[in-house]
Design an enzyme around this catalytic site. Structure first.
Site, short mmCIF file in Angstrom:
data_model
loop_
_atom_site.label_atom_id
_atom_site.label_comp_id
_atom_site.label_asym_id
_atom_site.label_seq_id
_atom_site.Cartn_x
_atom_site.Cartn_y
_atom_site.Cartn_z
N SER A 153 56.21 13.95 51.86
CA SER A 153 55.13 13.39 51.03
C SER A 153 55.17 11.88 50.94
CB SER A 153 55.20 13.97 49.61
OG SER A 153 54.85 15.34 49.64
N PHE A 368 53.57 12.85 30.02
CA PHE A 368 53.57 14.08 29.22
C PHE A 368 54.82 14.93 29.36
CE2 PHE A 368 49.23 12.77 30.25
CZ PHE A 368 48.80 12.47 28.97
N GLU A 369 55.74 14.52 30.21
CA GLU A 369 57.04 15.20 30.32
C GLU A 369 58.08 14.16 30.73
OE1 GLU A 369 57.95 18.29 29.61
OE2 GLU A 369 55.96 19.16 29.32
N ASP A 415 52.99 21.84 45.76
CA ASP A 415 54.12 21.66 46.67
C ASP A 415 55.39 22.28 46.10
OD1 ASP A 415 55.34 20.17 49.02
OD2 ASP A 415 56.41 19.21 47.37
N HIS A 531 58.18 22.14 54.39
CA HIS A 531 56.80 21.82 54.71
C HIS A 531 56.40 22.46 56.04
CE1 HIS A 531 57.10 17.91 52.14
NE2 HIS A 531 57.16 19.01 51.42
ZN LIG Z 1 57.26 18.84 49.37
#
Ligand SMILES: [Zn+2]
Length: 610
Positions: A153, A368-369, A415, A531
């Site tokens: 990514s 938010f986390e 993912d 992937h």
């Molecule tokens: Zn990945």
């Protein structure tokens, strides 16, 4: 509308052929078994099956009566052809650009999500288009990194966000930079389209369900030779010596390059959207002076990388594993707020919705986390905003800029669901990702807003097994495998779902396979599923969307966005201003109540998925 129901009953090893049943009403036929069925309504598929007899395997499919008639298909295809013939390219510039990135959302994931979402909406599934399916233009994108055939990514983010392919695990740097070698960073930085859009006077935003310092969003603002350098605590000594910056620091200092007024002037008329006359342009410049530095929406997870080591987390104050991690003791949220008047930091859903509708908020950061946000199905929807809600909030804030905006929205945990070998998590998050696309499509006009939906790469996720129409995407193939055991339609090529113990594959039944935490079987054991290397799809609508065609390098996505937005290196794009106006006033006024409703409905629907 009628349905023919196929009931198929299989004893251990001798699966009979499906039994076609005729008639305009659903008819259930059973073979020698004790079986109780509730009333089955044709559309809802909410039938409760109570199977008595432990060795029986049941699956049933549905054949819509109208689909038996050739006229149905001829009519439908003729209509599609008619739409295609009337399709007109929108030849103007795009005032706004939105890139939706489904991390790991390969084409098999898109198709499986279509079936899942269709069934969640009471349809059979595969015939029911997703929001992204309804975009008029599609291309294939080649995802390889410069140094890897199957990419990650980080290198892919460089391609689709900056327009230049890079190496595996590196972000925002060309392939001349080497993984983990800090001293190869300087001089090899490549600039994101988001950065260039901001320079042209547009507001910019990053929204993700992963941590905002994660590889994909980082491609919009960071330059690093190691995607894991989230905070200074992750930087090795030599990287600190050479002056490499962690990604969280770059988030605060790279995303907010102040816009100079001469640059704003240069940006007007090009990508200036609806500003067609000089007087409007002058007026707009005045507005922008008032909103000096009017940029920046950052929504996602990743609190812990922003605060000094040991700082208790506001949501989990007693959890020592969720505290801040910065060794340099910097409070990056405070530093970010000090830079801008009207900057607001929020960490829960309620505060986000308030801030988004407050017109005095010019910069919005919502974390938010402590790290990644939760999977959609595991969220507490009173505390955590959904991706759809975050998208709407971002659009509310960004659309106040008369010069337009550039927004990156990532379904980041699709993912992660796949890496865990848990298709349920991946696909339900993809449903939410598509809901966010639908919301953006609804809130913006195709006449002035280019929307792209794509993925960075695929996964070794597949579904097959000749499953019957209308059956669960998480269900079993109707026939047994050669080892006389059942198998799920969804399988992974590799990953943690590998379960070959003592030379024999475990059997699986419907109740196991429908469990949200079930790991589909994988052929090769890996702690994290990998992937996939095949092409991904790019869906497009809006100005210049018609350029999305053919088989392209992933870098094409970035160049198309830059061209449509008339930002560097395409400031001389020579495109007329857009004709339409996205309804910014409506956006600013409408409370995100629909999003809330959708979230609640998902919760209600969830039991039917088990
Ligand atoms: Zn990945």
């Amino acid at each position: 509308m009628g349905r023919h129901v196929w009931i198929r009953l299989a004893y251990n090893r001798v699966p009979p052929s499906p039994l076609p049943v005729s008639g305009s009403h659903p008819v259930l036929e059973l073979q020698g078994s004790i079986l109780t069925l509730c009333h089955h309504t044709a559309m809802q598929g909410a039938c409760v099956l109570l199977l008595l007899g432990l060795q029986l395997q049941l699956s049933f499919g549905i054949i819509p009566v109208e689909e038996e008639d050739p006229a149905f298909w001829n009519r439908q295809a003729a209509q599609a052809l008619d739409v295609a013939k009337k399709l007109q390219p929108i030849q103007t510039a795009a005032k706004n650009v939105i890139l939706f990135l489904g991390d790991g959302m390969g084409v098999p994931t898109v198709t499986a999500t279509r079936i899942l979402k269709g069934q969640m909406n009471g349809k059979l599934g595969p015939e029911t288009p997703l929001a992204m399916d309804q975009f008029p233009y599609v291309a294939l994108s080649k995802t390889y990194n410069v140094d890897r055939q199957v990419p990650d990514s980080a290198g892919t983010a460089t391609a689709y966000l900056c327009g230049v392919k890079g190496n595996y695990k590196t972000i925002g740097v060309s392939a001349a930079a080497r993984y983990n070698q800090c001293n190869t960073t300087s001089g090899n930085e490549v600039t994101s389209v988001m950065n260039r859009a901001k320079k042209a006077g547009k507001s910019v935003g990053v929204v993700t369900t992963s941590r905002v310092q994660h590889a994909s969003p980082a491609g919009a603002y960071a330059h690093t030779v190691n995607r894991n350098w989230y905070s200074d605590a992750d930087l090795p000594t030599d990287a600190q010596t050479y002056g490499c910056q962690d990604i969280a620091t770059q988030l605060v200092y790279n995303m907010d390059i102040d816009v100079r007024h001469d640059e704003i002037g240069a940006g007007l008329g090009r990508g200036g959207g609806t500003l067609s006359t000089q007087s409007q342009a002058t007026h707009s410049l005045g507005v922008l002076k008032d909103l000096h530095g009017f940029v920046g929406v950052i929504l996602g997870g990743g609190r812990k990388y922003m605060f000094p080591e040991g700082t208790p987390d506001p949501e989990y104050p007693n959890d020592v594993n969720q505290t801040g991690v910065r060794k340099d003791k910097r409070n990056l949220v405070q530093e970010w707020q000090a830079k801008h008047q009207g900057a607001q930091y929020v960490w829960n859903r309620t505060a986000l919705l308030q801030a988004a509708s407050d017109s005095s908020v010019t910069h919005l950061m919502g974390l938010f986390e402590p790290a990644d946000m939760k999977y959609n199905v595991q969220q507490d929807h009173t505390k955590d905003p959904t991706l759809e809600e975050m998208t709407e909030a971002a659009l509310q804030v960004l659309s106040r800029n008369p010069q337009g905006f550039y927004l990156f929205v990532e379904g980041g945990r699709i993912d992660h669901g796949h890496h865990e070998g848990k298709a349920y998590m991946a696909l339900t998050d993809t449903v939410m990702f598509d809901n966010a696309i639908a919301k953006a499509n609804e809130l913006t006009s195709e006449l002035d807003t280019l929307i792209l939906a794509t993925a960075d790469h695929s996964h070794v996720f597949s579904f097959g097994g000749y499953t019957l129409r209308g059956t669960s995407i998480f269900g079993l193939a109707p026939s047994k495998a050669s080892d006389s055991k059942s198998y799920t339609s969804i399988l992974y090529g590799n990953g943690p779902g590998y379960a070959l113990g003592g030379g024999s594959r475990p059997d699986v039944n419907d109740s196991t396979s429908e469990d949200p935490s079930y790991r589909q079987q994988a052929a090769v054991p890996l702690s994290s599923e990998s992937h996939g290397g095949e092409d991904v799809a790019v869906f497009a609508r809006g100005p210049q969307a018609h350029l999305v065609h053919g088989v392209q390098e992933e870098t094409f996505v970035a160049h198309l966005m830059a061209f449509a937005g008339c930002v560097e290196p395409y400031t001389d794009c020579n495109l007329p201003d857009p004709a339409g106006v996205s309804d910014a006033a409506h956006l600013a006024a409408s409370p995100p109540s629909l999003a809330l409703l959708a979230g609640a409905m998902l919760l209600l629907l969830a039991p039917t998925l088990y």
